[in-house]
Scaffold this active site. Sequence first.
Site, PDB file in Angstrom:
ATOM      1  CB  CYS A  67      -0.982   0.144   1.153  1.00  0.00           C
ATOM      2  SG  CYS A  67      -0.245   0.038   2.824  1.00  0.00           S
ATOM      3  CG  HIS A 120      -4.212   0.000   4.344  1.00  0.00           C
ATOM      4  ND1 HIS A 120      -3.560  -0.589   3.620  1.00  0.00           N
ATOM      5  CD2 HIS A 120      -5.270   0.523   3.550  1.00  0.00           C
ATOM      6  CE1 HIS A 120      -4.238  -0.905   2.257  1.00  0.00           C
ATOM      7  NE2 HIS A 120      -5.257   0.244   2.367  1.00  0.00           N
ATOM      8  CG  HIS A 132      -7.126   1.294  -0.633  1.00  0.00           C
ATOM      9  ND1 HIS A 132      -7.128   0.282   0.387  1.00  0.00           N
ATOM     10  CD2 HIS A 132      -8.404   1.108  -1.123  1.00  0.00           C
ATOM     11  CE1 HIS A 132      -8.200  -0.385   0.445  1.00  0.00           C
ATOM     12  NE2 HIS A 132      -9.094   0.099  -0.510  1.00  0.00           N
TER      13      HIS A 132
END
Length: 159
Positions: A67, A120, A132
């Site tokens: 990510c 994240h 994302h």
Amino acid sequence: MNKLLAASALAVTLLGTCSGVAMASSAATAQISSSTADRIVNTAESYIGKVKYVYGVRDPQRLIFDCSAFTQFVFAQNGIKLPWGSNAQAQYGKPVTSKANLQKGDLVMFSVSTPGHINHVGIYIGGGKMVHNHPGRGVEITDINSGFWQSRFIVGRHF
């Protein structure tokens, strides 16, 4: 006299160093324009269906990222340098503590395993949504105000 000259030289050096730090700090938190925010979002969205998620990987040639490597890649394409790692990225820009104050192009940090621990990151696109790179699904658009993500928001970072 030599001590006075040496002290003056040291003071000038320190002043120059401190000024450089202040300029670097303000540059790191400089606000991005709405056109840059639009470009960041458009760049990120252009990778939907093209990027594979693999934790701990940053391979732009093969479009394989985790990510934070994905957000780093997208921001770099728009002239903004970010470090790799969601915790490291959480140190850049100005903090946004309420989802209601997020702006398009902001980084959004979440806790997905350890409560309160950032692990994240995505890019806010407006309307309560982020783009994302997600394990198992790759780059996608997700609502941050419902389901899994609703209670996991930690902080946003505005540039």
